[in-house]
Design an enzyme around this catalytic site. Structure first.
Site, mmCIF file in Angstrom:
data_model
loop_
_atom_site.group_PDB
_atom_site.id
_atom_site.type_symbol
_atom_site.label_atom_id
_atom_site.label_comp_id
_atom_site.label_asym_id
_atom_site.label_seq_id
_atom_site.Cartn_x
_atom_site.Cartn_y
_atom_site.Cartn_z
ATOM 1 C CB CYS A 103 -1.416 -0.132 1.251
ATOM 2 S SG CYS A 103 0.105 0.042 2.710
ATOM 3 C CB CYS A 111 -2.456 -3.734 1.131
ATOM 4 S SG CYS A 111 -2.924 -2.784 2.035
ATOM 5 C CE LYS A 180 -3.595 -4.765 8.414
ATOM 6 N NZ LYS A 180 -2.365 -3.634 7.636
ATOM 7 N NE ARG A 190 -5.641 2.699 6.441
ATOM 8 C CZ ARG A 190 -6.624 2.532 6.129
ATOM 9 N NH1 ARG A 190 -7.768 2.695 6.171
ATOM 10 N NH2 ARG A 190 -6.700 1.008 6.822
ATOM 11 N NE ARG A 202 -5.347 0.075 4.056
ATOM 12 C CZ ARG A 202 -4.477 0.781 3.048
ATOM 13 N NH1 ARG A 202 -4.892 0.469 1.641
ATOM 14 N NH2 ARG A 202 -4.272 2.105 3.189
ATOM 15 C CE LYS A 233 -2.446 -3.076 12.081
ATOM 16 N NZ LYS A 233 -1.535 -3.419 10.762
ATOM 17 C CB SER A 259 -1.747 4.599 14.151
ATOM 18 O OG SER A 259 -2.042 4.230 13.348
ATOM 19 C CE1 TYR A 298 4.012 3.228 14.842
ATOM 20 C CE2 TYR A 298 2.146 2.710 15.855
ATOM 21 C CZ TYR A 298 2.646 2.370 15.191
ATOM 22 O OH TYR A 298 2.222 2.228 13.350
HETATM 23 C C1 PBG Z 1 -0.130 -1.606 5.973
HETATM 24 C C2 PBG Z 1 -0.542 -1.048 6.452
HETATM 25 C C3 PBG Z 1 -1.322 -0.963 7.989
HETATM 26 C C4 PBG Z 1 -0.567 -1.026 9.533
HETATM 27 C C5 PBG Z 1 0.342 -1.785 9.030
HETATM 28 N N1 PBG Z 1 0.503 -1.855 8.781
HETATM 29 C C6 PBG Z 1 -2.372 -0.049 7.499
HETATM 30 C C7 PBG Z 1 -3.567 -0.337 6.688
HETATM 31 O O1 PBG Z 1 -3.438 -1.268 7.173
HETATM 32 O O2 PBG Z 1 -3.816 0.851 6.687
HETATM 33 C C8 PBG Z 1 -0.998 -0.009 10.472
HETATM 34 C C9 PBG Z 1 -0.638 0.098 11.574
HETATM 35 C C10 PBG Z 1 -0.646 1.364 12.889
HETATM 36 O O3 PBG Z 1 -1.867 1.514 12.637
HETATM 37 O O4 PBG Z 1 -0.139 1.458 13.308
HETATM 38 N N2 PBG Z 1 -0.826 -2.711 4.821
#
Ligand code: PBG
Length: 313
Positions: A103, A111, A180, A190, A202, A233, A259, A298
């Protein structure tokens, strides 16, 4: 002495964002304390984290150019590949994990490979697998210790395993983002990774929060395809899934405090509404108690320091 759950610095993984340049440290507005870093600055941040005991980092790259086949994701001289080489040269004992996804490198921010058809745009699962496998192999060639596919395409763990084995990297483990969920908690990421989808969302490849049974099937598939560590996640909003995954499979399990989880605490702490240290540690303890062995956060460098201080200190 009778604590049933313990947080340890050995569990921590610090996500880092790298982009081309020198002496570059671009703040991510929605994630105070998080930066897009040029490789030289990345090495310094990784060094500081490693010095306080953080054993591993997870790398995300922001390429100079994006296109419709994510060329930057598997370029031998891509930004992540370059960063891995520098990290392994400067900090050989640091475990370097690379996020494997397209992505950040796709002009449309999805992705996978996108095809426009009569019913609108579609993600093409199988043509994406080859690009993911090439990315993983290029990371291993650069020296990555572990690869972590986060795309959620079906069959990607098997494809990556086969490609790594063929290329002579049978010892490189895979940490699969196995369960996920499509989540609004990824919003700040993002901005950090400049990877927001340019159209749609997504939800055709990430999971629905309604379906914990399906999450278990996703984890079972990834394990069968060769995943060594499975990940749930986001973390905090999916602790039940984490608990079930650990109980059902008992394998090394990671949880990603994403995040949005980080930004919520930072925002409230900045206003004096929450005690940042106490809340961060309480959340991580909950994630560990729910079954996570690895904690991706983080806040890892702060947490590493807090764990060394006496409570309330
Ligand atoms: C990429 C990806 C994402 C995250 C980790 N790898 C974002 C998404 O799927 O849009 C999110 C990590 C976070 O929010 O800290 N596919």
């Amino acid at each position: 002495m009778v604590a049933e759950t313990r947080l340890s610095v050995d569990q921590l993984v610090l996500p880092l964002f790298v982009r081309a340049g020198r002496k570059l440290r671009r703040p991510v507005a929605s994630m105070p304390g998080v930066f897009q870093l040029s490789p030289d600055e990345l090495v310094e941040d990784a060094r500081r984290a490693h010095e306080v005991g953080v054993p591993a980092v997870l790398l995300f790259g922001i390429p100079e150019r994006k296109d419709a086949k994510a060329s930057g994701a598997y370029a031998a001289n891509g930004i992540v590949q370059e960063a891995v080489r520098q990290l392994k040269r400067e900090l050989p004992s640091l475990v370097v994990i690379t996020d494997v996804c397209l992505c950040e490198y796709m002009s449309h921010g999805h992705c996978g490979v996108v095809a426009k058809g009569p019913k609108g745009a579609r993600i093409l699962n199988d043509p994406t697998l080859d690009l993911l496998a090439r990315s993983a192999v290029s990371h291993a060639e650069a020296g990555a210790d572990l690869v972590a596919p986060s795309d959620m395409m079906d069959g990607r763990v098997g494809a990556i395993r086969a490609a790594l084995d063929r290329a002579g990297f049978s010892d490189t483990p895979i940490m699969a983002y196995a369960a996920k969920f499509a989540s609004a908690f990824y919003g700040p990421f993002r901005e950090a990774a400049e990877s927001a989808p340019q159209f749609g969302d997504r939800r055709s490849y990430q999971m629905a929060g309604t379906n914990p049974e399906e999450a278990l099937r996703e984890v079972a598939l990834d394990l069968r395809e060769g995943a060594d560590i499975v990940m749930v996640k986001p973390a905090l909003a999916y602790l039940d899934v984490l608990w079930r995954v650990k109980a059902e499979f008992g394998c090394p399990t990671a949880a990603y405090a994403v995040s949005g989880e980080y930004s919520m605490v930072k925002a409230a702490a900045a206003r004096g509404w929450l005690d940042e240290r106490a809340v961060t540690l309480e959340c991580l303890l909950a994630i560990a108690r729910a079954g996570a062995d690895l904690l991706i956060t983080y806040a890892a460098p702060d947490v590493a320091r807090w764990l060394k201080e006496p409570p309330g200190g």
